[in-house]
Design a protein around this motif. Structure first.
Motif, mmCIF file in Angstrom:
data_model
loop_
_atom_site.group_PDB
_atom_site.id
_atom_site.type_symbol
_atom_site.label_atom_id
_atom_site.label_comp_id
_atom_site.label_asym_id
_atom_site.label_seq_id
_atom_site.Cartn_x
_atom_site.Cartn_y
_atom_site.Cartn_z
ATOM 1 N N PRO A 56 -23.607 -2.369 -27.921
ATOM 2 C CA PRO A 56 -22.469 -2.452 -27.146
ATOM 3 C C PRO A 56 -23.054 -2.023 -25.431
ATOM 4 N N VAL A 57 -22.587 -2.386 -24.612
ATOM 5 C CA VAL A 57 -22.847 -1.882 -23.263
ATOM 6 C C VAL A 57 -22.465 -0.496 -23.063
ATOM 7 N N SER A 58 -22.791 0.368 -21.824
ATOM 8 C CA SER A 58 -22.235 1.672 -21.769
ATOM 9 C C SER A 58 -20.966 1.667 -21.169
ATOM 10 N N LEU A 59 -20.191 2.530 -21.150
ATOM 11 C CA LEU A 59 -19.016 2.962 -20.445
ATOM 12 C C LEU A 59 -19.329 4.399 -19.789
ATOM 13 N N ASP A 60 -20.363 4.947 -20.061
ATOM 14 C CA ASP A 60 -20.741 6.425 -19.726
ATOM 15 C C ASP A 60 -21.033 6.120 -18.113
ATOM 16 N N PRO A 61 -19.799 7.091 -17.405
ATOM 17 C CA PRO A 61 -19.915 7.152 -15.822
ATOM 18 C C PRO A 61 -21.204 7.434 -14.864
ATOM 19 N N GLU A 62 -21.867 8.287 -15.577
ATOM 20 C CA GLU A 62 -23.072 8.630 -15.074
ATOM 21 C C GLU A 62 -23.934 7.516 -15.310
ATOM 22 N N GLU A 63 -24.390 6.866 -16.274
ATOM 23 C CA GLU A 63 -25.301 5.902 -16.606
ATOM 24 C C GLU A 63 -25.246 4.573 -15.775
ATOM 25 N N ILE A 64 -23.806 4.200 -15.651
ATOM 26 C CA ILE A 64 -23.337 3.001 -14.944
ATOM 27 C C ILE A 64 -23.612 3.528 -13.519
ATOM 28 N N GLU A 65 -23.384 4.403 -12.810
ATOM 29 C CA GLU A 65 -23.572 4.852 -11.355
ATOM 30 C C GLU A 65 -25.256 5.059 -11.538
ATOM 31 N N ARG A 66 -26.055 5.335 -12.140
ATOM 32 C CA ARG A 66 -27.716 5.257 -11.960
ATOM 33 C C ARG A 66 -28.000 3.754 -12.054
ATOM 34 N N PHE A 67 -27.558 2.971 -12.604
ATOM 35 C CA PHE A 67 -27.712 1.707 -12.773
ATOM 36 C C PHE A 67 -27.528 1.206 -11.448
ATOM 37 N N VAL A 68 -26.403 1.331 -10.863
ATOM 38 C CA VAL A 68 -25.750 0.723 -9.429
ATOM 39 C C VAL A 68 -26.779 1.267 -8.432
ATOM 40 N N ASP A 79 -11.028 7.064 -20.797
ATOM 41 C CA ASP A 79 -9.915 6.226 -21.248
ATOM 42 C C ASP A 79 -10.233 5.115 -21.993
ATOM 43 N N LEU A 80 -11.372 4.251 -21.198
ATOM 44 C CA LEU A 80 -11.592 2.942 -21.973
ATOM 45 C C LEU A 80 -12.569 3.313 -23.059
ATOM 46 N N GLU A 81 -12.975 4.226 -23.485
ATOM 47 C CA GLU A 81 -13.856 4.776 -24.391
ATOM 48 C C GLU A 81 -12.941 5.098 -25.498
ATOM 49 N N GLN A 82 -12.097 5.931 -25.231
ATOM 50 C CA GLN A 82 -10.992 6.469 -26.294
ATOM 51 C C GLN A 82 -9.987 5.938 -26.650
ATOM 52 N N ASN A 83 -9.173 5.339 -25.663
ATOM 53 C CA ASN A 83 -7.854 4.734 -25.889
ATOM 54 C C ASN A 83 -7.627 3.364 -25.743
ATOM 55 N N ALA A 84 -8.668 2.678 -25.059
ATOM 56 C CA ALA A 84 -8.342 1.254 -24.863
ATOM 57 C C ALA A 84 -8.440 0.104 -25.721
ATOM 58 N N GLY A 85 -9.174 0.637 -26.755
ATOM 59 C CA GLY A 85 -9.267 -0.247 -28.044
ATOM 60 C C GLY A 85 -10.012 -1.446 -27.894
ATOM 61 N N LEU A 86 -11.126 -1.511 -26.964
ATOM 62 C CA LEU A 86 -11.771 -2.605 -26.457
ATOM 63 C C LEU A 86 -12.470 -3.303 -27.461
ATOM 64 N N THR A 87 -12.491 -4.537 -27.446
ATOM 65 C CA THR A 87 -13.356 -5.540 -28.308
ATOM 66 C C THR A 87 -14.668 -5.535 -27.696
ATOM 67 N N PRO A 88 -15.676 -6.203 -28.324
ATOM 68 C CA PRO A 88 -16.929 -6.311 -27.614
ATOM 69 C C PRO A 88 -16.975 -7.108 -26.355
ATOM 70 N N LEU A 89 -16.231 -8.130 -26.449
ATOM 71 C CA LEU A 89 -16.090 -8.697 -24.981
ATOM 72 C C LEU A 89 -15.277 -8.036 -24.036
ATOM 73 N N GLY A 90 -14.283 -7.134 -24.461
ATOM 74 C CA GLY A 90 -13.535 -6.371 -23.507
ATOM 75 C C GLY A 90 -14.347 -5.364 -22.942
ATOM 76 N N ARG A 91 -15.263 -4.925 -23.869
ATOM 77 C CA ARG A 91 -16.218 -3.763 -23.355
ATOM 78 C C ARG A 91 -17.118 -4.261 -22.391
ATOM 79 N N ILE A 92 -17.828 -5.457 -22.532
ATOM 80 C CA ILE A 92 -18.586 -6.057 -21.602
ATOM 81 C C ILE A 92 -17.731 -6.303 -20.134
#
Length: 379
Positions: A20-32, A56-69
């Motif tokens: 799974p790809v990351s939804l961690d805000p700090e990790e995403i910002e470091r990548f950017v 919320d995306l991590e805990q509540n949104a119920g994302l599928t693998p594609l949804g997470r990407i």
């Protein structure tokens, strides 16, 4: 209405084997920051909302693998766009001088006829409007838009393939007029995110947020895109259902704005809104709850209505009231009255262009929805 989502299911099954790809805000910002070669993403007013959205995306949104990407891609895209916007403004400070005079802001709930009205006004070459490719990719790279148009066409085709019902409910295309949802997402406003995803804490936190920086960035993005199109003299037409909940901030930034306030039978508004949200969220999650969506969008529709009514009562901006049924029954009469309010002459070529648009605008007629499908009744 429900769509055949077999392609979506196949994609998610294939992606289950991918880390799974990351939804961690700090990790995403470091990548950017690495990709954009900057010390940090510019600005600060958006950061708290961004962190809450990621949670919320991590805990509540119920994302599928594609949804997470797709969620990761949107977050990365917004942060990279913020970096590009700062560079563009540094190279072209003349963008700040781009005029926004007496804008027309279409207010009203989702599914109240705002898209039809916006597209009728887009038939008038004296008026300026936002294209879908601009709202999907709000920051131009310079003059000319071929790259953004191609990218928007790919995104639109993908979403239409994954869930054809969305296109049926809200027909669009890369070059067609569309709302500024992407300009609000640029500032991590909830407008589009709350349609795509179940992110209740993010939405609740926004009620305590100062929306003036969001409105200011909306103005900057409008200037950028008008500059990229080479426009100066056109009167801008803005349209987004989320505007009803931020009318105070908009009138601070656009004090000479004229509001067009749409209304429709609330039974139909809520049922149609819930139907659109349901089909949007099915692209990203396979645990979408119809009744929960019904309760949520009944509440959000009522809140936005109350917020706009309060702003109108206190500020008394120039305002034109329009009911959905009026626009359906006598569009020509409505446009004549609206143009008198706007102090614009309505000429024959514009009326003929509007008539041609209405003759072609039939794609939404297959949209069917029932209030009881979303756990609600007329009471």
């Amino acid at each position: 209405m429900t769509a055949d989502l077999r392609l979506l299911a196949l994609a998610n099954r294939a992606l289950e084997r991918v880390p799974p790809v990351s939804l961690d805000p700090e990790e995403i910002e470091r990548f950017v920051t690495r990709r954009e070669q900057v010390a940090e993403v510019p600005g600060g007013h958006w950061r708290e909302a961004y962190v809450q959205l990621c949670a919320d995306l991590e805990q509540n949104a119920g994302l599928t693998p594609l949804g997470r990407i797709m969620a990761n891609g949107q977050l990365v895209g917004i942060l990279r766009a913020r970096c590009r916007a700062e560079r563009l403004l540094a190279r072209h400070p003349e963008i700040h001088a781009q005029p926004i005079e007496r804008p027309i802001i279409i207010m009203g709930p989702m599914r109240s006829g705002s898209t039809r009205l916006q597209r009728l006004l887009a038939c008038d070459p004296r008026l300026g409007w936002t294209r879908l490719y601009e709202t999907l990719f709000p920051v131009p790279s310079g003059r000319g838009d071929r790259k953004r148009i191609a990218a928007a066409a790919a995104v639109h085709a993908t979403l239409r393939t994954l869930n054809p019902a969305v296109q049926r409910i809200h027909p669009s295309g890369p070059l067609r007029p569309d709302e500024e949802f992407g300009f609000l997402s640029f500032a991590f406003h909830s407008g589009q995110f709350a349609v795509q995803w179940d992110v209740p804490r993010f939405v609740e936190a926004e009620k305590r947020r100062d929306l003036l920086p969001v409105a200011r960035e909306l103005a900057t993005l409008l200037k950028m895109n008008a500059w990229a199109r080479g426009e100066r003299a056109r009167v801008p037409v803005l349209k987004c259902p989320a505007y009803s909940g931020m009318a105070d901030a908009l009138l601070e930034v656009f004090p000479d704005a004229r509001l067009v306030s749409l209304s429709r039978d609330p039974v139909k508004v809520v049922a149609s809104s819930a139907s659109l949200v349901f089909e949007q969220r099915r692209i990203h999650s396979d645990s979408v709850d119809r009744a929960e969506i019904g309760r949520e969008w009944l509440h959000r529709t009522a809140e936005r209505h109350a917020a706009l009514a309060d702003t109108r009562r206190r500020r008394r901006p120039p305002d034109f009231d329009l009911h959905y049924d009026e626009l359906s029954a006598d569009w020509a009469g409505v446009m004549h009255r609206l143009y008198r309010f706007l102090e614009l002459p309505l000429n024959r070529p514009v009326m003929e262009a509007m008539e041609r648009y209405l003759g072609q605008a039939k794609a939404h007629e297959g949209h069917r929805y029932r209030l009881e499908d979303y756990g609600l009744d007329e009471g």
